[in-house]
Scaffold this motif. Structure first.
Motif, PDB file in Angstrom:
ATOM      1  N   THR A 241      41.945 -16.890  58.620  1.00 21.84           N
ATOM      2  CA  THR A 241      42.399 -17.018  60.078  1.00 21.84           C
ATOM      3  C   THR A 241      42.475 -15.979  61.104  1.00 21.84           C
ATOM      4  O   THR A 241      42.947 -14.821  60.856  1.00 21.84           O
ATOM      5  N   ALA A 242      41.808 -16.150  62.240  1.00 19.71           N
ATOM      6  CA  ALA A 242      41.965 -15.286  63.395  1.00 19.71           C
ATOM      7  C   ALA A 242      42.781 -15.971  64.448  1.00 19.71           C
ATOM      8  O   ALA A 242      42.456 -16.919  64.938  1.00 19.71           O
ATOM      9  N   VAL A 243      43.699 -14.914  65.006  1.00 19.89           N
ATOM     10  CA  VAL A 243      44.390 -15.342  66.235  1.00 19.89           C
ATOM     11  C   VAL A 243      43.985 -14.499  67.229  1.00 19.89           C
ATOM     12  O   VAL A 243      44.182 -13.243  67.196  1.00 19.89           O
ATOM     13  N   THR A 244      43.289 -15.226  68.382  1.00 19.53           N
ATOM     14  CA  THR A 244      42.922 -14.156  69.545  1.00 19.53           C
ATOM     15  C   THR A 244      44.513 -14.102  70.408  1.00 19.53           C
ATOM     16  O   THR A 244      45.324 -14.638  70.108  1.00 19.53           O
ATOM     17  N   THR A 245      44.216 -12.910  71.310  1.00 19.29           N
ATOM     18  CA  THR A 245      45.534 -12.351  72.068  1.00 19.29           C
ATOM     19  C   THR A 245      45.815 -13.766  72.731  1.00 19.29           C
ATOM     20  O   THR A 245      47.285 -13.986  73.128  1.00 19.29           O
ATOM     21  N   ALA A 246      45.174 -14.922  73.426  1.00 17.31           N
ATOM     22  CA  ALA A 246      45.492 -16.003  73.944  1.00 17.31           C
ATOM     23  C   ALA A 246      46.075 -16.917  73.339  1.00 17.31           C
ATOM     24  O   ALA A 246      46.965 -17.772  73.740  1.00 17.31           O
ATOM     25  N   GLY A 247      45.910 -17.010  71.807  1.00 17.99           N
ATOM     26  CA  GLY A 247      46.429 -17.563  70.941  1.00 17.99           C
ATOM     27  C   GLY A 247      47.624 -17.068  70.221  1.00 17.99           C
ATOM     28  O   GLY A 247      48.403 -18.113  69.599  1.00 17.99           O
ATOM     29  N   VAL A 248      48.282 -16.087  70.568  1.00 20.62           N
ATOM     30  CA  VAL A 248      49.301 -15.618  70.054  1.00 20.62           C
ATOM     31  C   VAL A 248      50.584 -16.223  70.127  1.00 20.62           C
ATOM     32  O   VAL A 248      51.397 -16.614  69.267  1.00 20.62           O
ATOM     33  N   ALA A 249      51.088 -16.596  71.463  1.00 19.72           N
ATOM     34  CA  ALA A 249      52.113 -17.440  71.931  1.00 19.72           C
ATOM     35  C   ALA A 249      52.217 -18.679  70.989  1.00 19.72           C
ATOM     36  O   ALA A 249      53.202 -18.914  70.491  1.00 19.72           O
ATOM     37  N   GLY A 250      51.236 -19.491  71.179  1.00 19.40           N
ATOM     38  CA  GLY A 250      51.243 -20.804  70.257  1.00 19.40           C
ATOM     39  C   GLY A 250      51.310 -20.629  68.909  1.00 19.40           C
ATOM     40  O   GLY A 250      51.930 -21.524  68.236  1.00 19.40           O
ATOM     41  N   PHE A 251      50.746 -19.541  68.432  1.00 23.17           N
ATOM     42  CA  PHE A 251      50.986 -19.100  66.771  1.00 23.17           C
ATOM     43  C   PHE A 251      52.073 -18.983  66.597  1.00 23.17           C
ATOM     44  O   PHE A 251      52.877 -19.438  65.451  1.00 23.17           O
ATOM     45  N   LEU A 252      52.920 -18.115  67.293  1.00 23.12           N
ATOM     46  CA  LEU A 252      54.313 -17.547  66.967  1.00 23.12           C
ATOM     47  C   LEU A 252      55.402 -18.694  67.129  1.00 23.12           C
ATOM     48  O   LEU A 252      56.456 -18.686  66.356  1.00 23.12           O
ATOM     49  N   LYS A 253      55.147 -19.558  67.930  1.00 22.08           N
ATOM     50  CA  LYS A 253      55.898 -20.553  68.514  1.00 22.08           C
ATOM     51  C   LYS A 253      56.430 -21.505  67.257  1.00 22.08           C
ATOM     52  O   LYS A 253      57.749 -21.811  67.129  1.00 22.08           O
ATOM     53  N   GLU A 254      55.805 -21.756  66.195  1.00 23.19           N
ATOM     54  CA  GLU A 254      55.928 -22.514  65.160  1.00 23.19           C
ATOM     55  C   GLU A 254      56.605 -21.787  64.048  1.00 23.19           C
ATOM     56  O   GLU A 254      57.172 -22.472  62.936  1.00 23.19           O
ATOM     57  N   PHE A 255      56.906 -20.310  63.901  1.00 20.11           N
ATOM     58  CA  PHE A 255      57.542 -19.715  63.040  1.00 20.11           C
ATOM     59  C   PHE A 255      59.219 -19.508  63.087  1.00 20.11           C
ATOM     60  O   PHE A 255      59.620 -19.482  64.338  1.00 20.11           O
ATOM     61  N   SER A 256      59.844 -19.669  61.953  1.00 19.65           N
ATOM     62  CA  SER A 256      61.082 -19.465  61.692  1.00 19.65           C
ATOM     63  C   SER A 256      61.424 -18.216  61.691  1.00 19.65           C
ATOM     64  O   SER A 256      60.505 -17.083  61.311  1.00 19.65           O
ATOM     65  N   LEU A 257      62.476 -17.404  62.228  1.00 20.66           N
ATOM     66  CA  LEU A 257      62.701 -16.099  62.380  1.00 20.66           C
ATOM     67  C   LEU A 257      62.254 -15.196  61.077  1.00 20.66           C
ATOM     68  O   LEU A 257      62.165 -14.384  60.746  1.00 20.66           O
ATOM     69  N   HIS A 258      62.938 -16.095  59.692  1.00 16.71           N
ATOM     70  CA  HIS A 258      62.975 -15.552  58.505  1.00 16.71           C
ATOM     71  C   HIS A 258      61.420 -15.259  57.958  1.00 16.71           C
ATOM     72  O   HIS A 258      61.458 -14.427  56.946  1.00 16.71           O
ATOM     73  N   LYS A 259      60.564 -15.919  58.497  1.00 14.84           N
ATOM     74  CA  LYS A 259      59.092 -15.924  58.077  1.00 14.84           C
ATOM     75  C   LYS A 259      58.622 -14.526  58.608  1.00 14.84           C
ATOM     76  O   LYS A 259      57.506 -14.298  57.944  1.00 14.84           O
ATOM     77  N   VAL A 260      59.096 -13.869  59.461  1.00 17.96           N
ATOM     78  CA  VAL A 260      58.477 -12.715  60.138  1.00 17.96           C
ATOM     79  C   VAL A 260      58.977 -11.404  59.350  1.00 17.96           C
ATOM     80  O   VAL A 260      60.098 -11.289  59.099  1.00 17.96           O
TER      81      VAL A 260
END
Length: 538
Positions: A241-260
């Motif tokens: 999976t590749a996450v471009t810089t423009a896609g970072v915000a939408g990608f991170l939005k769905e994560f719970s804090l414990h997953k980071v």
């Protein structure tokens, strides 16, 4: 905070690695049969066919059998008394056997050896994970063979590209911290082309690992390590999976804090409680200035950057930096030294095997060995160093029996009853070059200054030591041969008054920052008094 793709980081993650190692050993790799790796009565790894049937890594054997009756169990390799190498014992008993993860370390080293074929900038993150910086490889590709226009790029079936963010204008402003953030969420063609090249390099690497070794892995591609690691876990197994810089915000939005990474433990719980949030996107409402009073400057910066996908950490060169190796065993209280000796024999066999494997592959060896134990009823471990500082020439003759004997001699009787014991190899250093194993090479004069030291102390070569270590005998330590005596230099005769010869001795005091103590200054012989002869003046 926004940036275009200036660096390209890949995070490689082996899929259910322990189960793949066992499947390869059993000749069933790729058969898609449910399999789990067992350690005593628990599971430490579950392959994807078993996961699809509801089996979890923390299930007991009984729970896993109920969920998947056809599940195949493979117990990890173990050592027992008398073993000099790990084996797959039938019905191992935790009271008499010691778990060994060496088969997985060996296979991990084989996989890691493929990364230098792609880039010299790579970092081992764990036994089954690694980071690669392929920025230079992407740039070289673009210089020699530019990719097609962005609208014609063909992404593979196992390649997932996240290049846009489905965020509301308000969310974009909160993420960016400025009202004019929308233009930053549109990717330009040049950046998309760089990501396309990165996916091609990553795909070839994964295919090469599978072709050479048979293992499948997933990967994440992003501009930094944090986002790349999250991306590698997005679609598994055997995908990237590749996450471009423009896609970072939408990608991170769905994560719970414990997953980071870094927020799954106590620190993450503190952030959740103090800020009243649970998702990464919930943190966008806080500016850095808002976080400082609640978390302090350092933690505020960490949280502010993390939730926006900012990570400045570089791919570190830690490929061979092993700080220590530990072989440990816990058990019910043992009251007699004979029981401790049995466990020391097993631990010594495991540790010596690992030391020799690491020394042979990475040319690193430990200078010291430590003994650790826990007295029954005590919650802490006590450590002491064994008086057996190893040299590079001690590695080959190092025998498990000798190490166990030395450890038992320095195990205090007052530590009985004992509930845990461990042997640890510490302070790994590179093997010295031939002829550099002693400090004598510091004393050899250079070609430019050969005349400054007329009588250099010659280098001594350690005598070869046979492999005679056995139980009851200490580990043999080579002793240097005697230094041959050299004839003194000829006494100089130039000058009116010959000076007495004082042999010059090379001093090593400067190695400790001290100047050699000068000897007594020789007293010249008395000057002869001229005599007056009577007679006529010529």
């Amino acid at each position: 905070i926004f940036f275009r793709m200036s660096t390209c980081i890949v995070h490689v993650d082996l899929d259910a690695f322990y189960t793949q190692v066992e499947e390869k050993r059993l000749g069933i790799l790729g058969n898609e049969e449910p399999l789990a790796v067992q350690q005593w009565n628990g599971l430490i790894a579950v392959n994807y066919p078993a996961r699809s049937r509801g089996v979890g890594r923390h299930d007991t054997i009984q729970e896993a059998k109920k969920k998947c009756p056809e599940l195949q169990f493979v117990h990890v390799a173990t050592y027992t008394s008398g073993d000099t190498h790990w084996q797959y014992h039938a019905n191992p008993d935790r009271r008499t056997h010691k778990v060994s993860l060496e088969p997985y370390r060996i296979e991990s080293d084989k996989i890691m050896q493929t990364f230098p074929t792609v880039t010299p900038k790579w970092e081992r993150a764990s036994i089954d994970e690694a980071y690669l910086d392929i920025t230079e490889q992407v740039e070289a590709w673009l210089l020699t063979s530019p990719p097609p226009p962005a609208h014609l790029l063909q992404w593979g079936t196992e390649e997932n590209i996240i290049s846009s963010s489905t965020l509301s204008p308000e969310e974009c402003q909160a993420f960016a911290g400025c009202p004019d953030a929308l233009p930053y969420f549109m990717e330009d063609d040049a950046t998309l082309q760089r990501y396309w090249v990165a996916t091609q390099i990553c795909s070839r690497l994964r295919a090469d690992i599978h072709r050479r070794l048979g293992y499948r892995c997933s990967a994440g591609i992003a501009a930094n390590k944090m986002v790349a690691k999250l991306a590698s876990a997005k679609y598994k197994p055997n995908q990237q999976t590749a996450v471009t810089t423009a896609g970072v915000a939408g990608f991170l939005k769905e994560f719970s804090l414990h997953k980071v990474k870094g927020f799954g433990g106590k620190f993450g719980q503190v952030v959740i409680e103090k800020l009243g949030v649970s998702m990464v996107a919930d943190l966008w409402q806080f500016r850095y200035e808002d976080l400082v009073p609640r978390l302090g400057p350092a933690d505020a910066r960490l949280v502010h950057d993390m939730c926006r996908g900012i990570d400045g950490s570089e791919v570190a060169d830690n490929k061979h930096k092993v700080k220590s190796m530990l072989a440990a065993k816990s058990f019910a209280p043992i009251y007699k030294m004979a029981g401790i000796q049995t466990h020391l024999n097993i631990l010594a066999a495991e540790l010596v095997t690992r030391i020799k494997n690491h020394c042979g592959q990475h040319k690193m060896y430990p200078k010291t060995i430590g003994l650790t134990y826990r007295v029954s009823g005590s919650g802490s471990m006590t450590s002491r160093s064994l008086p057996m500082a190893l040299q590079s020439h001690d590695i080959d003759p190092l025998a498990p029996e000798a190490l166990a004997t030395v450890a038992s001699r320095f195990f205090p009787v007052e530590a009985l009853p004992c509930t845990a014991v461990a042997l640890e190899a510490k302070t790994f250093v590179p093997l010295p070059l031939a002829g550099k194993s002693s400090i004598s090479h510091f004393l050899r004069p250079s070609a430019a200054g050969a005349d400054s030291l007329p009588n250099p102390v010659p280098a001594t070569t350690p005598d070869p030591v046979p492999n005679t270590a056995s139980a009851g005998a200490p580990i043999p330590i080579p002793t240097p041969s005697a230094t041959p005596t050299h004839a003194p230099s000829p006494v100089p005769t130039s000058g009116l008054y010959p000076k007495p010869h004082v042999p010059r001795t090379a001093s090593i005091a400067h190695l400790w920052g001290k100047s050699p103590t000068p000897g007594p200054t020789p007293t010249p012989p008395p000057r002869p008094t001229p005599t007056t002869t009577s007679g006529p003046t010529p």
